[in-house]
Design a protein around this motif. Structure first.
Motif, PDB file in Angstrom:
ATOM      1  N   ALA A   1      24.556  41.982  41.023  1.00 56.47           N
ATOM      2  CA  ALA A   1      25.555  40.943  40.776  1.00 56.47           C
ATOM      3  C   ALA A   1      26.807  41.570  40.176  1.00 56.47           C
ATOM      4  O   ALA A   1      26.718  42.429  39.299  1.00 56.47           O
ATOM      5  CB  ALA A   1      24.990  39.886  39.835  1.00 56.47           C
ATOM      6  N   SER A   2      27.973  41.144  40.672  1.00 59.02           N
ATOM      7  CA  SER A   2      29.241  41.702  40.198  1.00 59.02           C
ATOM      8  C   SER A   2      30.359  40.761  40.609  1.00 59.02           C
ATOM      9  O   SER A   2      30.125  39.805  41.357  1.00 59.02           O
ATOM     10  CB  SER A   2      29.482  43.065  40.843  1.00 59.02           C
ATOM     11  N   LEU A   3      31.566  41.031  40.137  1.00 62.84           N
ATOM     12  CA  LEU A   3      32.704  40.215  40.548  1.00 62.84           C
ATOM     13  C   LEU A   3      32.843  40.214  42.070  1.00 62.84           C
ATOM     14  O   LEU A   3      33.092  39.176  42.683  1.00 62.84           O
ATOM     15  CB  LEU A   3      33.987  40.733  39.881  1.00 62.84           C
ATOM     16  N   ALA A   4      32.658  41.378  42.691  1.00 61.83           N
ATOM     17  CA  ALA A   4      32.835  41.462  44.144  1.00 61.83           C
ATOM     18  C   ALA A   4      31.796  40.628  44.881  1.00 61.83           C
ATOM     19  O   ALA A   4      32.106  39.951  45.868  1.00 61.83           O
ATOM     20  CB  ALA A   4      32.758  42.923  44.600  1.00 61.83           C
TER      21      ALA A   4
ATOM     22  N   PRO B   1      42.622  35.080  39.206  1.00 57.25           N
ATOM     23  CA  PRO B   1      41.923  35.174  37.929  1.00 57.25           C
ATOM     24  C   PRO B   1      42.088  33.883  37.140  1.00 57.25           C
ATOM     25  O   PRO B   1      43.063  33.150  37.322  1.00 57.25           O
ATOM     26  CB  PRO B   1      42.642  36.309  37.198  1.00 57.25           C
TER      27      PRO B   1
ATOM     28  N   GLU C   1      33.235  36.102  32.203  1.00 58.61           N
ATOM     29  CA  GLU C   1      34.168  37.201  32.015  1.00 58.61           C
ATOM     30  C   GLU C   1      33.843  38.295  33.020  1.00 58.61           C
ATOM     31  O   GLU C   1      32.775  38.888  32.915  1.00 58.61           O
ATOM     32  CB  GLU C   1      34.012  37.738  30.580  1.00 58.61           C
ATOM     33  N   PRO C   2      34.636  38.572  34.033  1.00 57.56           N
ATOM     34  CA  PRO C   2      35.872  37.855  34.358  1.00 57.56           C
ATOM     35  C   PRO C   2      35.564  36.492  34.960  1.00 57.56           C
ATOM     36  O   PRO C   2      34.449  36.211  35.354  1.00 57.56           O
ATOM     37  CB  PRO C   2      36.533  38.761  35.405  1.00 57.56           C
TER      38      PRO C   2
ATOM     39  N   PRO D   1      23.618  41.374  35.234  1.00 57.21           N
ATOM     40  CA  PRO D   1      24.743  40.425  35.318  1.00 57.21           C
ATOM     41  C   PRO D   1      24.307  39.137  36.023  1.00 57.21           C
ATOM     42  O   PRO D   1      23.449  39.161  36.903  1.00 57.21           O
ATOM     43  CB  PRO D   1      25.788  41.175  36.150  1.00 57.21           C
TER      44      PRO D   1
ATOM     45  N   GLN E   1      48.486  36.073  39.869  1.00 52.46           N
ATOM     46  CA  GLN E   1      47.544  37.193  39.892  1.00 52.46           C
ATOM     47  C   GLN E   1      47.205  37.676  38.487  1.00 52.46           C
ATOM     48  O   GLN E   1      46.205  38.352  38.278  1.00 52.46           O
ATOM     49  CB  GLN E   1      48.098  38.341  40.757  1.00 52.46           C
ATOM     50  N   LEU E   2      48.061  37.321  37.518  1.00 55.85           N
ATOM     51  CA  LEU E   2      47.743  37.629  36.122  1.00 55.85           C
ATOM     52  C   LEU E   2      46.819  36.579  35.517  1.00 55.85           C
ATOM     53  O   LEU E   2      46.350  36.726  34.391  1.00 55.85           O
ATOM     54  CB  LEU E   2      49.030  37.685  35.290  1.00 55.85           C
TER      55      LEU E   2
ATOM     56  N   TRP F   1      29.798  46.103  36.764  1.00 56.19           N
ATOM     57  CA  TRP F   1      30.091  44.707  36.416  1.00 56.19           C
ATOM     58  C   TRP F   1      31.035  44.081  37.453  1.00 56.19           C
ATOM     59  O   TRP F   1      30.906  42.918  37.803  1.00 56.19           O
ATOM     60  CB  TRP F   1      30.717  44.662  35.020  1.00 56.19           C
ATOM     61  N   LEU F   2      31.973  44.880  37.907  1.00 57.55           N
ATOM     62  CA  LEU F   2      32.975  44.347  38.845  1.00 57.55           C
ATOM     63  C   LEU F   2      32.586  44.573  40.301  1.00 57.55           C
ATOM     64  O   LEU F   2      33.136  43.942  41.200  1.00 57.55           O
ATOM     65  CB  LEU F   2      34.336  44.981  38.571  1.00 57.55           C
ATOM     66  N   GLY F   3      31.638  45.483  40.547  1.00 54.54           N
ATOM     67  CA  GLY F   3      31.268  45.783  41.933  1.00 54.54           C
ATOM     68  C   GLY F   3      32.389  46.501  42.663  1.00 54.54           C
ATOM     69  O   GLY F   3      32.563  46.354  43.862  1.00 54.54           O
ATOM     70  N   LEU F   4      33.184  47.287  41.925  1.00 50.85           N
ATOM     71  CA  LEU F   4      34.335  47.975  42.528  1.00 50.85           C
ATOM     72  C   LEU F   4      34.179  49.466  42.327  1.00 50.85           C
ATOM     73  O   LEU F   4      33.581  49.927  41.353  1.00 50.85           O
ATOM     74  CB  LEU F   4      35.634  47.517  41.852  1.00 50.85           C
TER      75      LEU F   4
ATOM     76  N   ASP G   1      35.376  41.677  28.126  1.00 52.20           N
ATOM     77  CA  ASP G   1      36.728  41.115  28.101  1.00 52.20           C
ATOM     78  C   ASP G   1      37.726  42.101  28.682  1.00 52.20           C
ATOM     79  O   ASP G   1      38.724  41.707  29.284  1.00 52.20           O
ATOM     80  CB  ASP G   1      37.105  40.735  26.671  1.00 52.20           C
TER      81      ASP G   1
ATOM     82  N   GLU H   1      37.596  42.220  32.477  1.00 47.88           N
ATOM     83  CA  GLU H   1      38.456  41.202  33.092  1.00 47.88           C
ATOM     84  C   GLU H   1      39.874  41.747  33.281  1.00 47.88           C
ATOM     85  O   GLU H   1      40.466  41.623  34.350  1.00 47.88           O
ATOM     86  CB  GLU H   1      38.473  39.943  32.235  1.00 47.88           C
TER      87      GLU H   1
ATOM     88  N   ALA I   1      39.888  44.064  36.135  1.00 43.82           N
ATOM     89  CA  ALA I   1      39.853  43.393  37.440  1.00 43.82           C
ATOM     90  C   ALA I   1      41.234  42.854  37.806  1.00 43.82           C
ATOM     91  O   ALA I   1      41.662  42.928  38.955  1.00 43.82           O
ATOM     92  CB  ALA I   1      38.840  42.250  37.420  1.00 43.82           C
ATOM     93  N   ILE I   2      41.956  42.336  36.805  1.00 47.96           N
ATOM     94  CA  ILE I   2      43.294  41.819  37.075  1.00 47.96           C
ATOM     95  C   ILE I   2      44.228  42.971  37.421  1.00 47.96           C
ATOM     96  O   ILE I   2      45.036  42.892  38.341  1.00 47.96           O
ATOM     97  CB  ILE I   2      43.810  41.012  35.858  1.00 47.96           C
TER      98      ILE I   2
ATOM     99  N   PHE J   1      42.973  40.854  42.115  1.00 47.42           N
ATOM    100  CA  PHE J   1      41.949  40.034  42.776  1.00 47.42           C
ATOM    101  C   PHE J   1      42.138  40.055  44.288  1.00 47.42           C
ATOM    102  O   PHE J   1      41.189  39.999  45.046  1.00 47.42           O
ATOM    103  CB  PHE J   1      42.006  38.594  42.245  1.00 47.42           C
TER     104      PHE J   1
ATOM    105  N   ILE K   1      40.258  42.910  46.127  1.00 46.35           N
ATOM    106  CA  ILE K   1      38.803  43.070  45.994  1.00 46.35           C
ATOM    107  C   ILE K   1      38.126  42.898  47.346  1.00 46.35           C
ATOM    108  O   ILE K   1      38.334  41.910  48.049  1.00 46.35           O
ATOM    109  CB  ILE K   1      38.238  42.059  44.966  1.00 46.35           C
TER     110      ILE K   1
END
Lengths: 509, 596
Positions: free
Chosen positions: A401-404, A426, A433-434, A470, B30-31, B334-337, B378, B381, B384-385, B389, B392
């Motif tokens: 699990a992730s943002l993507a 966002p 978060e995010p 996550p 986007q912010l 966490w972001l999958g990036l 935090d 986030e 990511a910004i 976004f 992504i």
């Protein structure tokens, strides 16, 4: 091949064959005994076949009211009083009113129609007879003559009047608004005349058959249907509208939402609508002084007033997380957490209480769960807001699990909900978060519409319940979606239903 | 939610560029900003107190000052118009409440600047003496933080920006002045040291903002001044009122209500004194840090002020950056990036933060006003910004899971199919109702089984439904002019009190159906109920019951295994009268299944 015509059509053609002139539709109707609609249909059919020519012209017909003959016998109101007025020359209005009352005729009619005819003038509360008025005593007016003619002949067209020395314009003027006496109606008159070819075919080459609207069981069984022609319908005419009974439009959206999730491998879950503040707020790391917990926004309950809380470990972890971050890696909110506030009962403000309960019950990946349910906000009823609405919440507990993957899942979800174009921006939500907001392109509005919030749960939300991976979460209000989809401007229309409207909303909208 | 209006011209001035409107709107979105719309704004100023009273171009020009209540016969004079972007305030990000803060973020996002903004604070020599009495219960407002700021001489634009930011912080951090409130003054009018103490609400007098030449007692201000009236509720429990005065007893303000007229900021004021007072330390410090950081973006220079608390002195503001450690792989997961170290540090700097590689971790420095940061997520986030976004690459989790529906939902779908097949149309009605609509109209006594709401805005939301009759009856009323018979049904939950449950209630899924028309009666309702029972394979026994909502002798209850229950009958004529109906109604309610 021989042409076939029905018995009724034949009656019409026979009349035409027997005559050497053009015949009008009323003439054909009288001579054939066939009624107007069937005559008209037969003539048009024959015209298409090239058997006859049709000429159309508009005529004004004088149509008498049912009481016209009676009124003429008694004399029209203005004519009844004319001799009395002629005798005196002038007369106060009250005097005339008295006479009218005596004769039981409406005073209004006398004044209105004799003025229109130019028989009288009004002068300082008195009626004075004019020259025309005097002349009229022994001479019927144009309309009166026309009505007498119409009574005699049955039908009368205004264009026939000139030959009789009657002015059609005056008749039209006098009778135009006097529907109690007669109406002047425009009618299309068709004149039919057989062509040479038509005359030939109809005299030599015709088979006459029975024509019917429906076949009886006997016709079908006996084979008689072979001798019967089913009358042709105009199959392109509009049909009468009927609608099936249906499920409610809001229900359709709920079911579409459930289907989308089930197809994506989510398990459906449920939780109480009357919920403890612990599960509605505290478990989601909402500080106890957060404005959303105000009496202003949340329905609190007097019965039941207090909830039992889950086992001590969860409560203790949540308390510590609020106060100092516990083992979540967070600083926490830095205030003293109050157990009794967590026990307060509320009507759930979101279905995230449902998903967080499911997470606490089983935090082990991989899991995908969702629920659709009522949620409540302390608002008065207005065209824009209701104190209760449907919300859907979904959660994915997964190593990957992730943002993507959140955005990917949402894209797929919204596609299943019928939105091909989705974009994200966002956002800031208290327990993710995010966070991201989804916008879908609405073809009917030609614009991007914000439709639901989402995010990755903060560790402060998941860790106290033993979840180490996550967790993706998102929610969306379905009533707003219903308003957009059905073009409803007043949300109340959804719940105080006009039954016709429910039936008329198409199932595929 | 308050809306902040940002002037496009002013924003470009601060960015020192000429960006097109759509570029700015896109960057702001986007912010994470909620851009409401763009508009033409008319700028007006109150002739009495100089407070901005802006109106959108389609609105009426103001005649009455929103702030001090000054009224004039003629509308105020419009001195300019401005193309503005209107943004819903983000409660979590007070640092994005004003043009200064937004320009700081935009400079990063649009790649004009990167890393932390410089927030230099010089040591100042002004002191504030804090009276211990403010820590007592009856005068509780113990926290204060102050600063001195030297600005380029104020013009209308900067003056209005300061006032707007102050109002927004009152809302965003101060919870409408409950937790904290801010005052800004022309330091030139003051003689230090300043004292923070209390005064008697009836004996003391001063001249409040917007009422030049009028001396009023604090009590009178609460009764008569527009701001006093608006915030009087905050002073409900106070015996004496907090006050800020200079060495000559000139009043600065009576927090959290109003400033004094003599000490206010004016056009050309340059050296400003700022105070924040409040009931929580966090709110006070966050408000001050956010305000002065924004003023630095507008060209201000900051000096500290020393608070002499009973327990010792403390200088404010402290704008030194705070630090937090984050891990690269944790962020990537966490972001999958997927991004390199260099890219990673670049995105962080783009968000106006500093980053330093340490042994296993990266140390991120963030400004003092970022009170939203309590965990490394935090910063994920922000990352990511910074990544964008838009950029992504979305994907799905690879795990296979099997979907499964709830039993009561599957059952409800079967019931809906049966009911529509029987010629019934579905309705949906609201769960919250008044006592009258839920009980009284049915000649029923409200019993002990239903959920009661403590604080509804209107009596229409006093009970959560424990039966489905009202939706049905009110739908018939709404459709009373249409042809009969009408056949409708509803499938939905009801709640009943059960003290044994964790949350004190059970929920059941019920089916209600009803027919209205001259011919309907018990037999028809019963026929439909039996038909539904056959479809569901339910079996039960009927027995006659009497119920106040139904005709005597024409009502039955059905019971069976596993809590099966139904009631069917003809609605009582008095109930028909109560709902404004003129045809008989046959009604049935069937408990399909227990949900909770």
């Amino acid at each position: 091949m021989r042409k076939t015509v029905s018995k009724r059509q034949w009656k019409v053609f026979k009349v035409l064959l027997d005559s050497n002139q053009e015949l009008s539709t009323p003439q054909i109707e009288t001579r054939s005994g066939v009624e107007h609609p069937q005559v008209a249909a037969t003539l048009i059919y024959a015209q298409e076949q090239g058997w006859l020519t049709l000429k159309e012209h508009l005529r004004k017909e004088l149509i008498l009211s049912d009481s016209a003959e009676d009124q003429m016998k008694k004399g029209l109101p203005e004519r009844q009083v004319l001799p009395i007025l002629a005798e005196k020359g002038r007369m106060p209005m009250q005097e005339m009113a008295r006479i009218a009352k005596q004769k039981e005729i409406p005073m209004g009619d006398i004044i209105k129609w004799s003025s229109l005819r130019g028989w009288v003038k009004k002068d300082k509360g008195e009626l004075i007879i004019t020259k025309d008025g005097h002349k009229a005593i022994d001479n019927p007016d144009a309309d009166e003559k026309a009505i007498e003619l119409a009574i005699k002949s049955g039908t009368l067209f205004l264009d026939q009047l000139e030959n009789q020395g009657i002015d059609p314009a005056r008749v039209n003027k006098l009778l135009n608004k006097r529907t109690s006496l007669a109406k002047i109606k425009e009618r299309t008159i068709r004149l039919a005349c057989l062509t040479d070819a038509g005359r030939k075919i109809l005299s030599e080459d015709i088979k006459i058959i029975k024509e019917q609207n429906i076949l009886s069981p006997e016709d079908i069984e006996s084979g008689e249907w072979k001798n019967i022609k089913l009358r042709h319908y105009n199959v392109t005419l509009e049909a009468e509208k009927i609608y099936p009974t249906k499920i409610h439009p809001m229900q359709k959206i709920i079911q579409q939402t459930r289907k989308a999730f089930l197809e994506m491998g989510f398990t459906e879950i449920v939780s109480p609508q009357a919920e403890s503040a612990f599960w509605d707020f505290d478990a989601l790391f909402q500080p106890q002084d957060h404005p959303a917990r105000d009496m202003q926004d949340t329905f609190y309950l007097t019965r039941p007033a207090e909830a039992k809380l889950p086992h001590d470990k969860f409560v203790e972890n949540v308390k510590q997380t609020h106060e100092n971050g516990w083992k979540t890696g967070s600083t926490g909110w830095g205030y003293k957490w109050n157990l009794s506030r967590a026990k307060e009962m509320v009507l759930r403000t979101h279905t995230t209480s449902t998903t967080i309960r499911a997470l606490a019950e089983d935090p082990n990946p991989p899991r995908k769960v969702f629920c659709v349910g009522k949620v409540y906000r302390n608002e008065a009823i207005s065209y824009k807001h209701l104190p209760e609405f449907f919300q859907v919440d979904g959660v994915i507990i997964d190593e990957a699990a992730s943002l993507a993957t959140l955005l990917g899942t949402l894209q797929e979800f919204y596609r299943k909900m019928g939105f091909e174009k989705v974009k994200f921006k966002p956002a800031f939500f208290p327990y993710t978060e995010p966070s991201a907001e989804a916008f879908v392109y609405m073809e009917s509005k030609k614009s991007w519409i914000e439709l639901g919030g989402s995010g990755v749960f903060r560790p402060e939300v998941t860790r106290p319940f033993g979840c180490k991976v996550p967790v993706l979460a998102w929610g969306l209000g379905l009533d707003r979606l219903a308003m957009l989809r059905y073009g409803i401007n007043d949300i109340r229309e959804l719940y105080w239903s006009d039954l016709d409207k429910i039936r008329e909303v198409s199932l595929c909208r | 939610m308050p809306v902040v209006t940002v002037s496009v011209k002013r924003l470009n001035e601060l960015l020192n560029k000429q960006y097109k409107l759509n570029v700015l709107v896109d960057a702001l979105e986007q912010l994470g900003c909620d851009v409401e719309d763009t508009a033409e704004l008319g700028l007006y100023q109150c002739p009495a107190c100089q407070t901005p009273n802006d109106r959108l171009e389609h609105e009426e020009p103001p005649k009455r000052c929103d702030f001090c209540g000054f009224e004039s016969e003629e509308p105020f004079e419009k001195y300019a118009t401005d193309k503005v972007i209107r943004i819903d305030l983000l409660a979590d990000r007070p640092d994005l409440f004003d043009t200064g803060g937004l320009s700081r973020a935009l400079k990063g996002y649009l790649k004009l600047e990167k890393g932390l903004s410089e927030f230099t604070v010089k040591e100042g020599n002004i002191e504030v003496n804090v009276d211990p009495v403010l820590s007592q219960k009856e005068t509780f407002r113990p926290y204060i933080a102050c600063a001195v700021i030297t600005m380029p001489p104020l013009d209308q634009t900067s003056l209005r920006e300061i006032m707007r930011l102050q109002e927004n912080l009152h809302w965003g951090i101060g919870r409408d002045r409950k937790l904290s409130s801010i005052g800004v003054y022309d330091l030139g009018t003051l003689t230090p040291p300043i004292k923070y103490t209390t005064v008697d609400p009836i004996e003391f007098k001063f001249c409040p903002l917007g009422m030049p030449g009028v001396q009023m007692t604090p009590r009178k201000i609460l009764e008569e001044h527009p701001k006093g009236v608006a915030y009087a509720h905050l002073m409900d429990n106070y015996k004496r009122y907090p006050i800020l005065m200079d060495a000559n007893d000139l009043v600065l303000a009576m927090p959290p209500i109003i400033n004094s007229n003599e000490t206010k900021c004016k056009i050309n004021s340059s050296r400003l004194f700022v105070d924040v007072t409040g009931i929580t330390q966090d709110a006070v410090i966050n408000s001050l840090n956010t305000l002065v950081s924004a003023l630095i973006e507008l060209g201000g220079e900051v000096e500290t002020v020393k608070m002499n608390y009973p327990e010792g002195p403390k200088a404010t503001p402290d704008l030194s950056p705070k630090k937090i450690n984050i891990k690269l792989d944790a962020a990537q997961n966490w972001l999958g990036l997927d991004f390199s170290k260099q890219e990673f540090m670049g995105y962080i700097r783009k968000m106006r933060l500093n980053i330093e590689p340490k042994k296993d971790v990266y140390e991120v420095s963030y400004p003092a006003f970022r009170s939203d940061i309590r965990h490394e997520v935090d910063l994920f986030e922000d990352l990511a910004i910074g990544y964008g976004f838009k950029n992504i690459q979305t994907k799905l989790v690879p795990s296979l899971t099997i979907g499964e529906a709830r039993k009561e939902e599957e059952l409800s779908q079967i019931v809906r199919e049966a009911m529509t097949g029987l010629g019934f149309t579905e309705i949906m009605s609201l769960h919250l109702q008044s006592v009258e609509r839920h009980f009284t109209k049915y000649q029923m006594e409200p019993g002990k089984e239903h959920v009661i709401i403590k604080n509804p805005k209107t009596i229409e939301q006093k009970v959560a439904r424990c039966h489905l009759m009202t939706g049905v009856m009110e739908t018939f009323y709404k459709n009373r002019r249409k042809t009969v018979p009408q056949r409708i049904f509803e499938v939905g939950n009801i709640m009943l009190i059960n003290p044994k449950m964790e949350t004190g209630t059970n929920e059941y899924r019920h089916l209600a159906f009803a027919i209205i028309g001259p011919e309907t009666g018990y037999a028809e309702g019963r026929m439909v109920l039996d038909s539904v029972m056959r479809e569901l394979n339910y079996k039960g026994d009927y027995k006659p019951v009497s119920h106040p909502a139904f005709c005597q002798g024409r009502c039955a209850e059905l019971t069976g295994d596993a809590g099966l229950w139904a009631r069917v009958g003809e609605i009582h004529p008095q109930v028909l009268n109560n709902f404004g109906l003129t045809y008989p109604v046959s009604y049935c309610e069937l408990r399909l299944v227990k949900v909770i």
